[in-house]
Design an enzyme around this catalytic site. Structure first.
Site, PDB file in Angstrom:
ATOM      1  N   TRP A   1       0.847  -1.198   0.000  1.00 21.84           N
ATOM      2  CA  TRP A   1       0.000   0.000   0.000  1.00 21.84           C
ATOM      3  C   TRP A   1       0.887   1.256   0.000  1.00 21.84           C
ATOM      4  O   TRP A   1       0.630   2.233  -0.694  1.00 21.84           O
ATOM      5  CB  TRP A   1      -0.893  -0.006   1.252  1.00 21.84           C
ATOM      6  CG  TRP A   1      -2.110   0.848   1.136  1.00 21.84           C
ATOM      7  CD1 TRP A   1      -2.146   2.198   0.917  1.00 21.84           C
ATOM      8  CD2 TRP A   1      -3.469   0.435   1.261  1.00 21.84           C
ATOM      9  NE1 TRP A   1      -3.430   2.636   0.884  1.00 21.84           N
ATOM     10  CE2 TRP A   1      -4.275   1.571   1.101  1.00 21.84           C
ATOM     11  CE3 TRP A   1      -4.093  -0.793   1.494  1.00 21.84           C
ATOM     12  CZ2 TRP A   1      -5.665   1.526   1.162  1.00 21.84           C
ATOM     13  CZ3 TRP A   1      -5.472  -0.831   1.558  1.00 21.84           C
ATOM     14  CH2 TRP A   1      -6.237   0.310   1.386  1.00 21.84           C
TER      15      TRP A   1
ATOM     16  N   ILE B   1      -0.632   0.801   9.078  1.00 15.02           N
ATOM     17  CA  ILE B   1      -1.659  -0.016   8.410  1.00 15.02           C
ATOM     18  C   ILE B   1      -1.834  -1.345   9.135  1.00 15.02           C
ATOM     19  O   ILE B   1      -2.960  -1.799   9.380  1.00 15.02           O
ATOM     20  CB  ILE B   1      -1.302  -0.228   6.918  1.00 15.02           C
ATOM     21  CG1 ILE B   1      -1.452   1.095   6.150  1.00 15.02           C
ATOM     22  CG2 ILE B   1      -2.165  -1.327   6.302  1.00 15.02           C
ATOM     23  CD1 ILE B   1      -1.025   1.044   4.700  1.00 15.02           C
TER      24      ILE B   1
ATOM     25  N   ASP C   1      -8.901  -2.942  13.910  1.00 19.35           N
ATOM     26  CA  ASP C   1     -10.182  -3.085  13.190  1.00 19.35           C
ATOM     27  C   ASP C   1     -10.766  -4.479  13.412  1.00 19.35           C
ATOM     28  O   ASP C   1     -11.952  -4.647  13.677  1.00 19.35           O
ATOM     29  CB  ASP C   1      -9.938  -2.816  11.699  1.00 19.35           C
ATOM     30  CG  ASP C   1     -11.220  -2.846  10.900  1.00 19.35           C
ATOM     31  OD1 ASP C   1     -11.359  -3.737  10.039  1.00 19.35           O
ATOM     32  OD2 ASP C   1     -12.102  -2.016  11.169  1.00 19.35           O
TER      33      ASP C   1
ATOM     34  N   ASP D   1     -14.206  -5.441  15.108  1.00 18.19           N
ATOM     35  CA  ASP D   1     -15.238  -5.936  14.176  1.00 18.19           C
ATOM     36  C   ASP D   1     -15.516  -7.420  14.339  1.00 18.19           C
ATOM     37  O   ASP D   1     -16.582  -7.886  13.983  1.00 18.19           O
ATOM     38  CB  ASP D   1     -14.783  -5.760  12.715  1.00 18.19           C
ATOM     39  CG  ASP D   1     -14.770  -4.309  12.307  1.00 18.19           C
ATOM     40  OD1 ASP D   1     -14.218  -4.022  11.232  1.00 18.19           O
ATOM     41  OD2 ASP D   1     -15.309  -3.482  13.071  1.00 18.19           O
TER      42      ASP D   1
ATOM     43  N   VAL E   1     -12.141   4.221   8.856  1.00 12.24           N
ATOM     44  CA  VAL E   1     -11.496   3.485   7.749  1.00 12.24           C
ATOM     45  C   VAL E   1      -9.982   3.389   7.979  1.00 12.24           C
ATOM     46  O   VAL E   1      -9.320   2.495   7.484  1.00 12.24           O
ATOM     47  CB  VAL E   1     -11.827   4.130   6.389  1.00 12.24           C
ATOM     48  CG1 VAL E   1     -11.153   5.489   6.241  1.00 12.24           C
ATOM     49  CG2 VAL E   1     -11.441   3.196   5.255  1.00 12.24           C
TER      50      VAL E   1
ATOM     51  N   ASP F   1     -13.249   1.439   0.115  1.00 12.08           N
ATOM     52  CA  ASP F   1     -13.140   0.265   1.003  1.00 12.08           C
ATOM     53  C   ASP F   1     -14.488  -0.452   1.046  1.00 12.08           C
ATOM     54  O   ASP F   1     -14.573  -1.658   0.838  1.00 12.08           O
ATOM     55  CB  ASP F   1     -12.731   0.768   2.405  1.00 12.08           C
ATOM     56  CG  ASP F   1     -12.534  -0.364   3.414  1.00 12.08           C
ATOM     57  OD1 ASP F   1     -11.598  -0.270   4.212  1.00 12.08           O
ATOM     58  OD2 ASP F   1     -13.316  -1.331   3.405  1.00 12.08           O
TER      59      ASP F   1
ATOM     60  N   THR G   1     -15.333  -4.275   0.230  1.00 20.92           N
ATOM     61  CA  THR G   1     -15.322  -5.233   1.352  1.00 20.92           C
ATOM     62  C   THR G   1     -16.656  -5.391   2.071  1.00 20.92           C
ATOM     63  O   THR G   1     -16.818  -6.318   2.851  1.00 20.92           O
ATOM     64  CB  THR G   1     -14.338  -4.744   2.433  1.00 20.92           C
ATOM     65  OG1 THR G   1     -14.811  -3.476   2.939  1.00 20.92           O
ATOM     66  CG2 THR G   1     -12.926  -4.593   1.893  1.00 20.92           C
TER      67      THR G   1
ATOM     68  N   GLU H   1     -18.208  -8.254   4.838  1.00 19.35           N
ATOM     69  CA  GLU H   1     -18.242  -7.800   6.243  1.00 19.35           C
ATOM     70  C   GLU H   1     -19.649  -7.926   6.812  1.00 19.35           C
ATOM     71  O   GLU H   1     -19.863  -8.449   7.900  1.00 19.35           O
ATOM     72  CB  GLU H   1     -17.755  -6.346   6.318  1.00 19.35           C
ATOM     73  CG  GLU H   1     -16.260  -6.211   6.111  1.00 19.35           C
ATOM     74  CD  GLU H   1     -15.830  -4.788   5.758  1.00 19.35           C
ATOM     75  OE1 GLU H   1     -16.708  -3.964   5.415  1.00 19.35           O
ATOM     76  OE2 GLU H   1     -14.628  -4.501   5.814  1.00 19.35           O
TER      77      GLU H   1
ATOM     78  N   PHE I   1      -6.948  -6.391  -0.649  1.00 23.77           N
ATOM     79  CA  PHE I   1      -6.070  -6.398   0.525  1.00 23.77           C
ATOM     80  C   PHE I   1      -5.945  -7.831   1.001  1.00 23.77           C
ATOM     81  O   PHE I   1      -6.442  -8.235   2.021  1.00 23.77           O
ATOM     82  CB  PHE I   1      -6.656  -5.497   1.614  1.00 23.77           C
ATOM     83  CG  PHE I   1      -5.716  -5.228   2.757  1.00 23.77           C
ATOM     84  CD1 PHE I   1      -5.927  -5.796   4.000  1.00 23.77           C
ATOM     85  CD2 PHE I   1      -4.606  -4.413   2.594  1.00 23.77           C
ATOM     86  CE1 PHE I   1      -5.062  -5.548   5.061  1.00 23.77           C
ATOM     87  CE2 PHE I   1      -3.737  -4.156   3.649  1.00 23.77           C
ATOM     88  CZ  PHE I   1      -3.972  -4.740   4.880  1.00 23.77           C
TER      89      PHE I   1
HETATM   90  C1  LIG Z   1      -5.891   3.460   4.416  1.00 24.53           C
HETATM   91  C2  LIG Z   1      -6.398   2.139   4.842  1.00 24.53           C
HETATM   92  C3  LIG Z   1      -7.684   1.837   4.647  1.00 24.53           C
HETATM   93  C4  LIG Z   1      -8.278   0.561   5.063  1.00 24.53           C
HETATM   94  C5  LIG Z   1      -7.261  -0.540   5.251  1.00 24.53           C
HETATM   95  N1  LIG Z   1      -7.908  -1.699   5.846  1.00 24.53           N
HETATM   96  C6  LIG Z   1      -7.207  -2.893   5.384  1.00 24.53           C
HETATM   97  C7  LIG Z   1      -7.904  -1.651   7.319  1.00 24.53           C
HETATM   98  C8  LIG Z   1      -6.069  -0.054   6.014  1.00 24.53           C
HETATM   99  C9  LIG Z   1      -5.453   1.190   5.401  1.00 24.53           C
HETATM  100 MG   LIG Z   2     -13.307  -4.618   9.585  1.00 19.34          MG
HETATM  101 MG   LIG Z   3     -14.168  -1.831  11.034  1.00 17.10          MG
HETATM  102 MG   LIG Z   4     -13.956  -2.660   4.908  1.00 14.56          MG
HETATM  103 MG   LIG Z   5     -11.946  -1.800   7.359  1.00 13.89          MG
END
Ligand SMILES: CC1=CC[C@H](N(C)C)CC1
Ligand SMILES: [Mg+2]
Ligand SMILES: [Mg+2]
Ligand SMILES: [Mg+2]
Ligand SMILES: [Mg+2]
Length: 532
Positions: free
Chosen positions: A258, A279, A286, A290, A387, A423, A427, A431, A512
């Site tokens: 990234w 990151i 996260d 989550d 995010v 994102d 995703t 999710e 990712f």
């Molecule tokens: C900028 C950025 C956005 C979302 C990504 N996800 C993978 C958490 C991590 C880095």
């Molecule tokens: Mg998440």
């Molecule tokens: Mg989250």
């Molecule tokens: Mg996401």
């Molecule tokens: Mg996320």
């Protein structure tokens, strides 16, 4: 309530283990290659001249150097050429040349006014003359130029509509669909360099010296990237997070990848390694909020981070102690480096960044726990923080500016809106399937009864509008910067972080760490495989 915690994110294991990463090797670290590169750079520099009658070939050359990933070696020459074109207004007045000049000048900070397109419009000024509908080459450039529009520039809005209408019919659907998703202005440089070299070498107008430099440079810079990746991977291993928190996405290679989209400048190795760590920590936190943490644990965790004190750690389960201590050590390390480099203590600001992040996380976790469905606006007002892009920008802020924070607030928020929307486009189906707060697409559907495709169309429109706001902020030429170069670097990384999110989550997929994606193929080409 919907119980949180102890689910699986359904994330596949890491594609590369520690030993594989550490064993990456390339011959392109040798002095011989450096000398050859310097020689080729000298030869290419001779080709960049600015006393020319018709600057269009030079503009095309500059565009090629950027897309080949080697423009950073010719920054001064490129700026000289563009500055002289800007001052002399000596670009040719056809649709193609005007559009090409407009885009490149604005991208490099020379803000050509939209009125340069008036000569292509009808008498009433209400649209472009239909006769230009036959100039496909010019229309493609006009379409590209329209993405440099700022808020309120109607002529550029007209240009995009005029060009889109005709190109959708004329140009092969698939090729135009790609152009629609990735106009040059939204295309991140480094991960796309190799496919562009592949295309360049097949062009009839290919210059062998330029090609040799591009091939050599992509291999040399890969050697540098591999060393930075190894250092990042040693840090990731030392945190023990993968062992202690097996549910967390183990994506240190994708996280480092990234960063080469955020800044490809050779001298920004420290910033890439720091950003890759941010990151990794963002992704770890996260997944705790989550996927794994119970709502009680998450409330405890949030208050420990708010207090930022090591004392209150003992009330946490072990997995949270490990991640908090890893975070605490990282912030201390970065603050120490900034203190040495800039002479001031950024700890309070960095701490606030992480507190803001987890407060946005606990809000989403509480919404999910209570089955609450926020409106689109209510969701976005929190999700531009959750995010994770602000965590990255706030750490980079201290490397690239000596400014006051408020100067970049709007730019940061607009970029983060786009990162969040990209994102979610990539995703959110998985999710929400696994159990997560409703994301942008779902919020819009809940609010308007729209179909998923209509919601995606709406999100794409919002991304376009947010880019106009971003362009407006990026082209703001207030010259009160006490250090213009650093401020330019910061604006560059904000735009590139935005582009990289759109790249990673392209065509609605999660690049990712999904191994069969186009993104993963480009990652392997850029970081792992030598270019023949
Ligand atoms: C900028 C950025 C956005 C979302 C990504 N996800 C993978 C958490 C991590 C880095
Ligand atoms: Mg998440
Ligand atoms: Mg989250
Ligand atoms: Mg996401
Ligand atoms: Mg996320």
């Amino acid at each position: 309530p919907i119980p949180t915690g102890r689910r699986s994110g359904g994330y596949p294991p890491a594609l590369w283990d520690f030993d594989t990463i550490q064993s990456l090797n390339t011959e392109y670290k040798g002095e011989r290659h450096m000398r050859r590169e310097e020689d080729l750079i000298g030869q290419v520099r001779e080709m960049l001249v600015h006393e020319v009658e018709d600057p269009t070939p030079q503009l095309e050359f500059i565009d090629d150097l950027h897309k080949l990933g080697i423009s950073c070696h010719f920054e001064n020459e490129i700026l000289q050429i563009l500055k002289s074109i800007y001052l002399n207004q000596n670009y040719k007045r056809d649709l193609y040349s005007t559009s090409l000049a407009f885009r490149l000048l604005r991208q490099y900070g020379f803000i050509l006014p939209q009125e340069v397109f008036d000569c292509f419009k009808n008498e009433e000024g209400t649209d472009f003359k239909p006769s230009f509908g036959r100039d496909i080459k010019g229309l493609l450039q006009l379409y590209e130029a329209s993405f440099l529009s700022r808020k309120g520039e109607e002529t550029l809005q007209l240009a995009r509509e005029f060009a889109t209408k005709i190109l959708q019919k004329e140009v092969d659907e698939r090729e135009f669909a790609t152009k629609m998703e990735f106009p040059s202005h939204w295309t991140v440089q480094m991960p796309n360099a190799r496919p562009f070299i592949d295309a360049y070498r097949r062009r009839p107008d290919m210059n062998p010296v330029v090609l040799e430099l591009a091939i050599l440079d992509t291999n040399i810079v890969q050697a540098q990237f591999q060393e930075e990746l190894k250092e990042t991977s040693r840090w990731w291993e030392s945190t023990g997070i993968v062992q202690e928190l097996p549910f967390v996405r183990d994506r240190i290679v994708e996280g480092y990848f990234w960063t080469i989209g955020v800044t490809q400048r050779r001298e920004h190795g420290y910033e890439r390694i720091m950003t890759a760590k941010v990151i990794a920590l963002v992704t770890c936190l996260d997944d705790i909020y989550d996927v794994y943490g119970t709502i009680e644990e998450l409330q405890l965790f949030t208050s420990t981070i708010q207090r930022w004190d090591l004392e209150s750690m003992k009330q946490l389960p072990t997995y949270m102690q490990v991640s908090f201590l890893a975070l605490h050590n990282f912030v201390t390390e970065v603050a120490y480096d900034t203190l040495k480099k800039k002479g001031y203590n950024s700890t309070p600001y960095l701490r606030k960044t992480w507190v803001d992040l987890v407060e946005s996380y606990i809000k989403e976790a509480t919404w999910y726990y209570n089955g609450y469905k926020p409106s689109m606006q209510e969701y976005l007002n929190n999700a531009w923080i959750s995010v994770g892009s602000m965590a990255i920008l706030n750490h980079l802020f201290f490397r690239f500016t000596n400014e006051r924070m408020h100067k970049y607030r709007d730019m940061n928020r607009v970029s983060s809106n786009i990162v969040r929307l990209a994102d979610d486009m990539g995703t959110s189906l998985a999710e929400v399937e696994r159990g997560d707060v409703p994301k942008a697409i779902q919020c819009y559907m809940n609010e308007t009864n729209a179909s998923e495709e209509e919601a995606r169309e709406y999100v794409r429109r919002v991304i376009q509008e947010e880019w106009e706001k971003l362009n407006t902020e990026l082209m703001r030429d207030d010259d009160d910067d006490d250090d213009f170069t650093l401020s330019k670097y910061y604006c560059e990384v904000v735009a590139n972080l935005t582009r990289m999110a759109q790249f990673i989550y392209q065509d609605g997929s999660d690049g990712f760490g999904m191994k069969d994606s186009k993104v993963n193929r480009l990652l392997k080409e850029t970081l792992i495989e030598r270019y023949e």
